[in-house]
Design an enzyme around this catalytic site. Structure first.
Site, short mmCIF file in Angstrom:
data_model
loop_
_atom_site.label_atom_id
_atom_site.label_comp_id
_atom_site.label_asym_id
_atom_site.label_seq_id
_atom_site.Cartn_x
_atom_site.Cartn_y
_atom_site.Cartn_z
CD GLU A 32 -2.08 1.59 2.79
OE1 GLU A 32 -1.84 2.75 3.19
OE2 GLU A 32 -2.54 0.70 3.53
CD GLU A 51 2.04 3.01 9.55
OE1 GLU A 51 0.81 2.81 9.56
OE2 GLU A 51 2.73 2.97 8.51
#
Length: 353
Positions: free
Chosen positions: A100, A177
């Site tokens: 993604e 992240e």
């Protein structure tokens, strides 16, 4: 989510985050640490009579759903791929979410990072998100910019170009992240462990973002293989809503998406979870937590395979018990007894097979 820029909340923080084969009935009683999020999820197909969608299929098998809304001259353009974290091969957890990110790394027509800049320059916004069962990309733009974003989205559906120079720095981004959004958040850490304990065999027990030791070894070749296996027009759904008609959308969809050749797509496999034969408990202690939080999860009947018809009554029950500040659970535990700062009961719907 957009790399190197504003990001949408990760799937595990979004109201639509949990989609699965078997439903999950969850009860959460919390202090000041966090409050549980209801997880009612939109499906691929809109309910006719609610949104009044128009649907058609392109010559290459790509499905198209149109919801016309002409109140303002804007459109939302989305491409949903029927692949997510639950389709990853064992040992490469996080590859769906990693790809993604990499979808923003460019083609021959659109250089790395330029996709989002072009959308922003034209007054729009864009982003993407990954779940266990799907990966989706969207843009919100003025209606006269629809063709522009369709052209760019179709381009990266088949022409993504990845190099080591863009892939491996982005791998560091998703690892960071994870540190920020999972490892630094006690509520998310225990949620991840609860999922892994609840699903001992099914891939829904693997976090969407991936396990850290596997994320660190993800390669460009694995990302390319996943892309070539799953990112095909016949494995995608185009959803457009806003100020556009079917007469306007059909020729554009055929021009940009219909020209991409269909490809064989792997069969999606969802194993059956074995019966729970013993109690399972997860305990997390953390100095950052000032008030306790307790959660209880049950595997509930699937909306697709529920022969006894229990799934929908459970959804009604969750609304009665915790559908707002006047609901029974909240009123009793928070308002009257004052033993909790929040309370929630809800179901998670997951449409995997």
């Amino acid at each position: 989510m957009l790399p190197n820029g504003p990001t949408a909340p990760p799937p595990w923080k979004r109201p639509w985050r949990r989609l699965a084969t078997a439903g999950v009935l969850a009860f959460a009683l919390t202090g000041a640490l966090s409050s549980a999020i209801p997880v009612i999820t939109p499906a691929f197909a809109a309910e006719k009579g609610v949104f009044f969608p128009e649907t058609f299929t392109l010559s290459n098998g790509m499905q198209v759903v149109l919801v016309t809304n002409q109140r303002v001259p804007v459109v939302t353009h989305m491409v949903w791929y029927k692949v997510g974290a639950a389709d990853e091969p064992r040992g490469v957890s996080g590859i769906a979410h990693f790809l993604e990110h990499l979808m923003f790394k460019g083609t021959e027509e659109v250089p790395p990072g330029a996709f989002s800049r072009i959308v922003a320059k034209n007054g729009g916004r864009d982003n993407a998100f990954t779940s266990w069962d799907y990966t989706a990309y969207f843009q919100n733009v003025a209606r006269d910019r629809l063709e522009l974003v369709m052209k760019m989205e179709a381009d990266r559906m088949s022409n993504l170009r990845l190099t080591d120079q863009v892939v491996y720095p982005e791998r560091d981004v998703i690892i960071e992240e994870r540190r920020q959004r999972i490892e630094n958040e006690p509520a998310d850490r225990i949620g991840e462990q609860i999922n892994a304990t609840l699903y001992v065999h099914h891939p829904y027990g693997t976090p969407i973002i991936g396990w850290p030791q596997e994320m660190a070894t993800l390669t460009r070749e694995e990302a390319e293989s996943f892309y070539k296996s799953w990112y095909a027009p016949n494995n995608a759904v185009l959803v457009v809503s806003g100020d556009v008609t079917a007469e306007e959308l059909k020729p554009l969809a055929e021009k940009y998406y219909g020209s991409i050749a269909a490809r064989p797509v792997p069969e999606r496999v969802r194993v059956q979870e074995p019966p729970i034969s013993a109690a399972r408990r997860v305990i997390l202690r953390d100095d950052e937590v000032r008030q306790p939080s307790i959660r209880r999860n049950w595997l509930a009947p699937s909306y697709r395979t529920d022969k006894e018809g229990y799934a929908y009554p459970l959804q009604v029950l969750s609304e009665i018990m915790s559908g707002g500040p006047t609901s029974r659970l909240y009123r009793s535990l928070v308002v009257e007894q004052r033993i909790a700062t929040s309370a929630w009961l809800g179901t998670a719907r997951r449409p995997g097979t």
